[in-house]
Scaffold this motif. Structure first.
Motif, PDB file in Angstrom:
ATOM      1  N   ALA A   1       0.658  -0.959   0.125  1.00 59.49           N
ATOM      2  CA  ALA A   1       0.157  -0.119  -0.037  1.00 59.49           C
ATOM      3  C   ALA A   1       0.675   1.567   0.076  1.00 59.49           C
ATOM      4  CB  ALA A   1      -0.760   0.173   0.839  1.00 59.49           C
ATOM      5  N   LEU A   2       1.983   1.665  -1.096  1.00 58.08           N
ATOM      6  CA  LEU A   2       2.995   2.628  -1.106  1.00 58.08           C
ATOM      7  C   LEU A   2       3.225   2.882  -2.934  1.00 58.08           C
ATOM      8  CD1 LEU A   2       6.002   0.193   0.329  1.00 58.08           C
ATOM      9  CD2 LEU A   2       4.448   2.862   1.597  1.00 58.08           C
ATOM     10  N   ASP A   3       2.942   3.785  -2.776  1.00 58.58           N
ATOM     11  CA  ASP A   3       2.732   4.434  -3.926  1.00 58.58           C
ATOM     12  C   ASP A   3       4.411   4.946  -4.085  1.00 58.58           C
ATOM     13  OD1 ASP A   3       3.762   6.980  -5.833  1.00 58.58           O
ATOM     14  OD2 ASP A   3       1.725   7.984  -4.785  1.00 58.58           O
ATOM     15  N   ASP A   4       4.700   4.335  -5.313  1.00 54.52           N
ATOM     16  CA  ASP A   4       6.408   3.806  -5.661  1.00 54.52           C
ATOM     17  C   ASP A   4       6.980   5.303  -6.136  1.00 54.52           C
ATOM     18  OD1 ASP A   4       5.232   3.740  -7.941  1.00 54.52           O
ATOM     19  OD2 ASP A   4       6.157   1.308  -7.751  1.00 54.52           O
ATOM     20  N   ARG A   5       6.411   6.346  -6.271  1.00 56.83           N
ATOM     21  CA  ARG A   5       6.739   7.666  -6.621  1.00 56.83           C
ATOM     22  C   ARG A   5       7.063   8.530  -5.886  1.00 56.83           C
ATOM     23  NH1 ARG A   5       1.135   8.459  -9.737  1.00 56.83           N
ATOM     24  NH2 ARG A   5       0.868   8.109  -8.080  1.00 56.83           N
ATOM     25  N   MET A   6       6.673   7.807  -4.421  1.00 59.47           N
ATOM     26  CA  MET A   6       7.387   9.102  -3.460  1.00 59.47           C
ATOM     27  C   MET A   6       8.472   8.093  -2.765  1.00 59.47           C
ATOM     28  SD  MET A   6       3.546   9.492  -1.546  1.00 59.47           S
ATOM     29  CE  MET A   6       4.445  10.191  -0.949  1.00 59.47           C
ATOM     30  N   THR A   7       9.283   8.862  -2.097  1.00 53.75           N
ATOM     31  CA  THR A   7      10.768   8.708  -1.302  1.00 53.75           C
ATOM     32  C   THR A   7       9.397   8.028   0.377  1.00 53.75           C
ATOM     33  OG1 THR A   7      10.751  10.988   0.174  1.00 53.75           O
ATOM     34  CG2 THR A   7      11.292  10.403  -2.138  1.00 53.75           C
ATOM     35  N   PRO A   8       9.971   7.577   1.258  1.00 51.87           N
ATOM     36  CA  PRO A   8       9.885   7.387   2.640  1.00 51.87           C
ATOM     37  C   PRO A   8       9.746   8.573   3.287  1.00 51.87           C
ATOM     38  CG  PRO A   8      12.065   5.923   2.260  1.00 51.87           C
ATOM     39  CD  PRO A   8      12.113   6.612   0.581  1.00 51.87           C
ATOM     40  N   ARG A   9      10.586   9.345   2.851  1.00 52.37           N
ATOM     41  CA  ARG A   9      10.788  10.676   3.854  1.00 52.37           C
ATOM     42  C   ARG A   9       9.130  11.210   3.511  1.00 52.37           C
ATOM     43  NH1 ARG A   9      14.234  12.949   6.519  1.00 52.37           N
ATOM     44  NH2 ARG A   9      15.722  12.038   5.041  1.00 52.37           N
ATOM     45  N   GLU A  10       8.835  11.766   2.304  1.00 53.37           N
ATOM     46  CA  GLU A  10       7.573  12.096   2.130  1.00 53.37           C
ATOM     47  C   GLU A  10       6.095  11.199   2.609  1.00 53.37           C
ATOM     48  OE1 GLU A  10       9.593  14.272  -2.610  1.00 53.37           O
ATOM     49  OE2 GLU A  10       8.595  11.791  -1.960  1.00 53.37           O
ATOM     50  N   THR A  11       6.604   9.503   2.004  1.00 57.40           N
ATOM     51  CA  THR A  11       5.570   8.687   2.553  1.00 57.40           C
ATOM     52  C   THR A  11       5.307   9.107   4.246  1.00 57.40           C
ATOM     53  OG1 THR A  11       6.555   7.436   1.310  1.00 57.40           O
ATOM     54  CG2 THR A  11       4.783   6.099   3.250  1.00 57.40           C
ATOM     55  N   LEU A  12       5.908   8.761   5.074  1.00 57.27           N
ATOM     56  CA  LEU A  12       6.046   9.288   6.602  1.00 57.27           C
ATOM     57  C   LEU A  12       5.383  10.749   6.838  1.00 57.27           C
ATOM     58  CD1 LEU A  12       8.882   7.042   7.947  1.00 57.27           C
ATOM     59  CD2 LEU A  12       6.675   6.290   7.237  1.00 57.27           C
ATOM     60  N   ARG A  13       5.710  11.744   6.225  1.00 50.33           N
ATOM     61  CA  ARG A  13       4.984  12.916   6.437  1.00 50.33           C
ATOM     62  C   ARG A  13       3.798  12.573   6.156  1.00 50.33           C
ATOM     63  NH1 ARG A  13       9.758  15.861   3.661  1.00 50.33           N
ATOM     64  NH2 ARG A  13      11.251  16.927   5.070  1.00 50.33           N
ATOM     65  N   LEU A  14       3.231  12.291   4.937  1.00 48.94           N
ATOM     66  CA  LEU A  14       1.880  12.074   4.245  1.00 48.94           C
ATOM     67  C   LEU A  14       1.060  11.852   5.861  1.00 48.94           C
ATOM     68  CD1 LEU A  14       0.085  12.871   2.438  1.00 48.94           C
ATOM     69  CD2 LEU A  14       0.535  10.316   1.285  1.00 48.94           C
ATOM     70  N   HIS A  15       2.041  10.385   6.398  1.00 49.76           N
ATOM     71  CA  HIS A  15       1.608   9.776   6.919  1.00 49.76           C
ATOM     72  C   HIS A  15       1.000  10.428   8.938  1.00 49.76           C
ATOM     73  CE1 HIS A  15      -0.333   6.091   9.468  1.00 49.76           C
ATOM     74  NE2 HIS A  15       0.437   6.829  10.371  1.00 49.76           N
ATOM     75  N   ALA A  16       1.827  11.415   8.759  1.00 50.08           N
ATOM     76  CA  ALA A  16       1.954  12.508   9.787  1.00 50.08           C
ATOM     77  C   ALA A  16       0.939  13.249  10.149  1.00 50.08           C
ATOM     78  CB  ALA A  16       3.462  12.111  10.465  1.00 50.08           C
ATOM     79  N   ALA A  17       0.480  14.054   9.032  1.00 48.65           N
ATOM     80  CA  ALA A  17      -0.046  14.887   8.996  1.00 48.65           C
ATOM     81  C   ALA A  17      -2.135  13.881   8.789  1.00 48.65           C
ATOM     82  CB  ALA A  17      -0.412  15.379   7.192  1.00 48.65           C
ATOM     83  N   LEU A  18      -1.929  13.537   8.251  1.00 46.18           N
ATOM     84  CA  LEU A  18      -3.067  12.723   7.910  1.00 46.18           C
ATOM     85  C   LEU A  18      -3.343  12.010   9.523  1.00 46.18           C
ATOM     86  CD1 LEU A  18      -2.454  10.131   4.942  1.00 46.18           C
ATOM     87  CD2 LEU A  18      -4.342  12.380   4.812  1.00 46.18           C
ATOM     88  N   HIS A  19      -2.655  11.741  10.547  1.00 45.87           N
ATOM     89  CA  HIS A  19      -3.077  10.949  11.988  1.00 45.87           C
ATOM     90  C   HIS A  19      -3.401  12.405  12.524  1.00 45.87           C
ATOM     91  CE1 HIS A  19      -3.945   7.050  11.660  1.00 45.87           C
ATOM     92  NE2 HIS A  19      -2.843   6.824  10.332  1.00 45.87           N
ATOM     93  N   GLY A  20      -3.059  13.885  11.774  1.00 43.53           N
ATOM     94  CA  GLY A  20      -3.223  14.893  12.907  1.00 43.53           C
ATOM     95  C   GLY A  20      -2.085  15.376  14.229  1.00 43.53           C
ATOM     96  N   LEU A  21      -0.193  14.570  13.907  1.00 44.71           N
ATOM     97  CA  LEU A  21       0.167  14.664  14.283  1.00 44.71           C
ATOM     98  C   LEU A  21       0.911  15.966  14.310  1.00 44.71           C
ATOM     99  CD1 LEU A  21       2.109  11.195  14.019  1.00 44.71           C
ATOM    100  CD2 LEU A  21       0.469  11.082  15.287  1.00 44.71           C
ATOM    101  N   PRO A  22       1.966  16.192  15.564  1.00 46.59           N
ATOM    102  CA  PRO A  22       1.868  17.815  15.457  1.00 46.59           C
ATOM    103  C   PRO A  22       3.317  18.151  14.574  1.00 46.59           C
ATOM    104  CG  PRO A  22       2.148  17.062  17.566  1.00 46.59           C
ATOM    105  CD  PRO A  22       1.248  16.243  16.878  1.00 46.59           C
TER     106      PRO A  22
END
Length: 263
Positions: free
Chosen positions: A89-110
């Protein structure tokens, strides 16, 4: 002190096209406990997991996650879950850093904590040096480590694994199980489906699904004594005793898109 349930499922049922896929499945999973669901192809494992994680709404029955009614407020319930899907369930056009930043935003992390949280997740996954490479060129093991890091980033109370080692080579499986073992040792509750019966041996309890029904649920030792003849029996012996040896048709895999559409 009594155990605190992280999942309470009662009489879950689901039909597709008029066909009963899951019928009256009830189970509990307590804080810090591990539960493996096994069964033949088409037994209803994926559908059951979908209902337990709010990806699928049951036709009848109830699900509570850490006391929260998952049917009344699935978004709040999902915040307590970290899910590792069977299909990548990964977008292989993204990087790991971008993937984790997006996840943080979706979960409302500070926002102020995001950079540090991402860096910590990358380090734990062993991906710091690959943080800004596109995922397209990653091995299966690297992708699995990234998915696990993402699933844990918002500090869920329950980790859900759908066929977690599917497609991994022996080294990748060994590494992933070491990581899962460390999480279990830390007290995290784990719910897993698997076709690899040896993977379920170390879990606190094992549930066996067949024909959409939960036909057994107990510790591996108790299952072996009750259905394998002795504690020296294997889970394979128990499995075949309860489900037979005939080949089965497969059921449809749980798609991450189901969760995204409900987000």
């Amino acid at each position: 002190m009594s155990a605190v349930p992280i999942i309470e499922a009662r009489e879950l049922s689901r039909r597709f096209g008029g066909r009963a896929v899951v019928t009256n499945v009830s189970l509990n999973l307590n804080e810090g406990e591990s539960l493996a669901l096994i069964g033949p192809n088409g037994a209803g494992k994926t559908t059951t997991l979908g209902m337990l994680t709010t990806a699928l709404r049951p036709d009848s029955g109830s699900v509570r996650i850490a006391g929260q009614d998952a049917l009344a407020d699935p978004r709040r319930a999902r915040a307590m879950l970290g899910v590792l899907f069977q299909d990548p369930a990964l977008d292989d056009r993204m990087t790991p850093r971008e993937t984790l930043r997006l996840h943080a935003a979706l979960h409302g992390l500070p926002r102020r904590d995001t950079a540090a949280l991402v860096a910590d997740a990358l380090e734990r996954a062993g991906l710091s040096e690959a943080a800004d490479r596109t995922i397209r060129g990653f091995s299966g093991g690297m992708k699995r480590r990234l998915e696990l890091a993402r699933a844990l980033m918002h500090e869920p109370r329950l980790l859900v694994l759908d066929e977690p080692t599917l497609g991994l080579d022996p080294q990748g499986r060994l590494d992933l199980w070491a990581r899962i073992g460390a999480l279990r040792a830390s007290g995290m509750a784990v719910l897993m489906t698997t076709h690899v019966l040896s993977e379920a041996e170390s879990f606190d309890r094992v549930g066996i699904l067949d024909g959409g029904r939960l036909v057994a649920l107990d510790t591996p030792r108790a299952l072996k004594l009750a259905h394998g003849g002795s504690s020296e029996a294997s889970l394979d012996d128990v499995f075949f005793h309860l489900t037979g040896r005939a080949l089965r048709d497969g059921d449809a895999p749980l798609r991450p898109a189901l969760v995204r559409r409900r987000a």
